[in-house]
Structures are given as C-alpha cells and as structure tokens.
Scaffold this active site. Structure first.
Site, mmCIF file in Angstrom:
data_model
loop_
_atom_site.group_PDB
_atom_site.id
_atom_site.type_symbol
_atom_site.label_atom_id
_atom_site.label_comp_id
_atom_site.label_asym_id
_atom_site.label_seq_id
_atom_site.Cartn_x
_atom_site.Cartn_y
_atom_site.Cartn_z
ATOM 1 C CG ASP A 26 -2.016 1.017 1.138
ATOM 2 O OD1 ASP A 26 -2.363 1.425 0.018
ATOM 3 O OD2 ASP A 26 -2.532 1.414 2.198
ATOM 4 C CG HIS A 43 -0.678 1.609 -9.096
ATOM 5 N ND1 HIS A 43 -0.905 1.340 -7.770
ATOM 6 C CD2 HIS A 43 -1.713 2.386 -9.493
ATOM 7 C CE1 HIS A 43 -2.038 1.924 -7.384
ATOM 8 N NE2 HIS A 43 -2.541 2.574 -8.409
ATOM 9 C CG LEU A 137 9.177 -17.116 -2.445
ATOM 10 C CD1 LEU A 137 9.135 -17.056 -0.919
ATOM 11 C CD2 LEU A 137 9.558 -15.746 -3.004
HETATM 12 C C1 IPE Z 1 -5.362 -2.567 0.332
HETATM 13 O O1 IPE Z 1 -5.072 -1.226 0.133
HETATM 14 C C2 IPE Z 1 -5.359 -3.307 -0.964
HETATM 15 C C3 IPE Z 1 -4.064 -3.439 -1.634
HETATM 16 C C4 IPE Z 1 -2.935 -2.953 -1.237
HETATM 17 C C5 IPE Z 1 -4.086 -4.197 -2.838
HETATM 18 P P1 IPE Z 1 -6.217 -0.128 -0.056
HETATM 19 O O2 IPE Z 1 -5.534 1.137 -0.369
HETATM 20 O O3 IPE Z 1 -7.229 -0.617 -1.015
HETATM 21 O O4 IPE Z 1 -6.868 -0.093 1.394
HETATM 22 P P2 IPE Z 1 -7.700 1.046 2.127
HETATM 23 O O5 IPE Z 1 -8.771 1.500 1.171
HETATM 24 O O6 IPE Z 1 -6.764 2.142 2.453
HETATM 25 O O7 IPE Z 1 -8.234 0.385 3.359
HETATM 26 C C1 IPE Z 2 -1.863 0.141 -3.210
HETATM 27 O O1 IPE Z 2 -1.582 1.502 -3.320
HETATM 28 C C2 IPE Z 2 -2.138 -0.510 -4.539
HETATM 29 C C3 IPE Z 2 -3.546 -0.884 -4.742
HETATM 30 C C4 IPE Z 2 -4.506 -0.790 -3.878
HETATM 31 C C5 IPE Z 2 -3.878 -1.431 -6.053
HETATM 32 P P1 IPE Z 2 -2.737 2.581 -3.318
HETATM 33 O O2 IPE Z 2 -3.176 2.818 -4.709
HETATM 34 O O3 IPE Z 2 -3.824 2.185 -2.379
HETATM 35 O O4 IPE Z 2 -1.966 3.837 -2.763
HETATM 36 P P2 IPE Z 2 -2.533 4.900 -1.744
HETATM 37 O O5 IPE Z 2 -3.020 4.157 -0.540
HETATM 38 O O6 IPE Z 2 -3.643 5.629 -2.437
HETATM 39 O O7 IPE Z 2 -1.372 5.771 -1.434
HETATM 40 MG MG MG Z 3 -4.106 2.470 -0.415
#
Ligand code: IPE
Ligand code: IPE
Ligand code: MG
Length: 248
Positions: A26, A43, A137
């Site tokens: 995240d 990403h 792994l």
């Molecule tokens: C969790 O992150 C999902 C992934 C990293 C794939 P999110 O960004 O979707 O989670 P919330 O919305 O902050 O809880």
């Molecule tokens: C996690 O990074 C990747 C996915 C959920 C696909 P985010 O896209 O949630 O990044 P933030 O949380 O907005 O910074």
């Molecule tokens: Mg996020």
C-alpha cells in the site's frame, strides 16, 4: 539470469525465520503524489519494489510470500486507474515470469482471478503452468481478493459438499474449513507487513491471520527496501508468540 545475492544481516537468526510473510503493498498513490507523478506511476514503482523483496525472500529461504495486489474493493476506483493496474499486472507477469522461473519461484494466484479480463486470465494460466514444478519460494499474488468473500465462498462450497453427502456437517473442523480457502495447504502467515502508515487489515487474509504478528511502517510501498524487510524480520524475532498459551 539469477538474482543477485543479498547479504543476510547477521542480526537475523536463520533458525527463527517466518515461514510465510504477507504484505499489503500500500501507498503507491501517495508516493506518486509526493513526487508530483500520476498515481499509476506509483503502481509501476510498486512493481519494481516487489522484485527486490521477492529476491530477498529467495535469499532468506522464506517458504511463502503473499502480496496483496488488488482487492475486491479496489473496483470502486476510477475505471482509468483500474485499467492501468490491469495493464501493469499483465506486463509484470509477462516480464517477470521467466526470471521467477529461473529462480525456482512457484507462482500462485489467490482470489477470484478467473473473473479478471481474459488477457490476464490467459497470462496467469501460463505463469502458473510454467512455474508449477518449482520448489523454491511460493509467491502468492493476491488478486481480486477479499477475506470476507473468501470465507463466504468457502462456506458455500462446504454447504454444497454437505448436501452432496461428500462430508457430514459434524466433520466440519478448522482443518477441513482451511481446505476450502485459497491458501489450502499453505501455512498461515507468521508476519504481516503493511507499509503506507495505515493501521488496518483492509480485508486481507482474515481467516489466516488469526495469530499472525503484525508490523506497520509509514514508508510507502514503492520505497520499501530489503533493509525494511530485514527490520520487520528482526522485530518479528523479538516477539513472543504464545497462541493463547503461557510464556515458555
Ligand atoms: C489494500 O489497500 C489493498 C491493496 C494494497 C491491494 P487499499 O488502499 O485498497 O486499502 P484502504 O482503502 O486504504 O483500506
Ligand atoms: C496500493 O496503493 C495498490 C492498490 C490498492 C492497487 P494505493 O493505490 O492504495 O496507494 P494509496 O493508498 O492511495 O497511497
Ligand atoms: Mg491504499
């Protein structure tokens, strides 16, 4: 091409490594924002960070690494971002599969991946097939996944098996239930890492993390380095796991 070896920090006890590490990748969007870049650039940078972490897990002889790449709830995002993530997934699988294969990594995909766009389903099938006999792994790429959805789908499958007389209601135990989850025969995560500063689980592996050690950091995923993984492992090794029992 083999992965470049990382030196294992001496403070890490090779006898007490987590067997299974789970990571909620995240903070990609916030990392990009901080750099003045579009979210998708975050990403892409996140996918780069993953490569180094996989390599480090190989070097440490970790058995299983599960990485949360796209949740069932991430469909709520703008179509443009979802599309861009799907394209990145496809690119990552295509580009990385040979390297993963050469390094004896077995790819597994957890989640409702068969419902993803056809081009991704095809690439996933190919990646699974190519690496299925590997013995190193196990890399679980967790895609289109939600913990609640997984538990519900396990319940439905068990009900169907009970109705068909394959198992009896009295036989349903934790061990049996586990077989209906995506993680089936894998050990539960010992260590769950969430970067980005959020202190929550966001529907990741709900059943499996009952006794997992949780580790949070403010670092955004694209900046997460092997040193940070080592730090998480060092902290893990200082924890006393009691599983409801008493101190040894
Ligand atoms: C969790 O992150 C999902 C992934 C990293 C794939 P999110 O960004 O979707 O989670 P919330 O919305 O902050 O809880
Ligand atoms: C996690 O990074 C990747 C996915 C959920 C696909 P985010 O896209 O949630 O990044 P933030 O949380 O907005 O910074
Ligand atoms: Mg996020």
């Amino acid at each position: 091409m083999e992965y470049k070896k990382v030196t294992i920090a001496s403070e890490i006890n090779a006898q007490n490594l987590p067997k299974h590490i789970a990571i909620i990748m995240d903070g990609n969007g916030r990392w990009a924002k901080k750099k003045g870049l579009p979210r998708i650039a975050g990403h892409w940078a996140g996918a780069e960070a993953l490569r180094d972490i996989v390599r480090t897990c190989c070097d440490l002889n970790i058995q299983v690494l599960s990485v949360f790449a796209f949740s069932s709830e991430n469909w709520k995002r703008p179509a443009q971002e979802v599309n861009a993530i799907m394209n990145l997934l496809l690119y990552y699988l295509k580009k990385e599969v040979d390297l993963l294969h050469e390094n004896n990594v077995k790819i597994n995909v957890l989640g409702a991946w068969e419902e993803l766009p056809q081009r991704i389903v095809e690439q996933i099938k190919y990646s699974l097939k190519q690496t299925k006999n590997n013995t190193g792994l196990v890399l679980n790429i967790v895609l289109n996944y939600g913990g609640r959805q997984e538990i519900l789908s396990a319940c439905k499958k068990i009900c169907a098996d009970v109705l068909e007389g394959k198992i009896s209601q009295d036989d349903i135990s934790e061990e049996i239930f586990k077989n209906y989850l995506y993680t089936q025969n894998l050990p539960d995560p010992d260590l769950l890492i969430r970067p980005s500063g959020e202190i929550r689980i966001s529907n990741f592996l709900l059943w499996q993390i009952a006794y997992t050690e949780l580790w949070f950091t403010n670092i955004y995923w694209p900046e997460f380095k092997p040193e940070n993984l080592m730090e998480a492992i060092r902290d893990f090794q200082k924890r006393e796991r009691r599983f409801g029992g008493l101190k040894k």
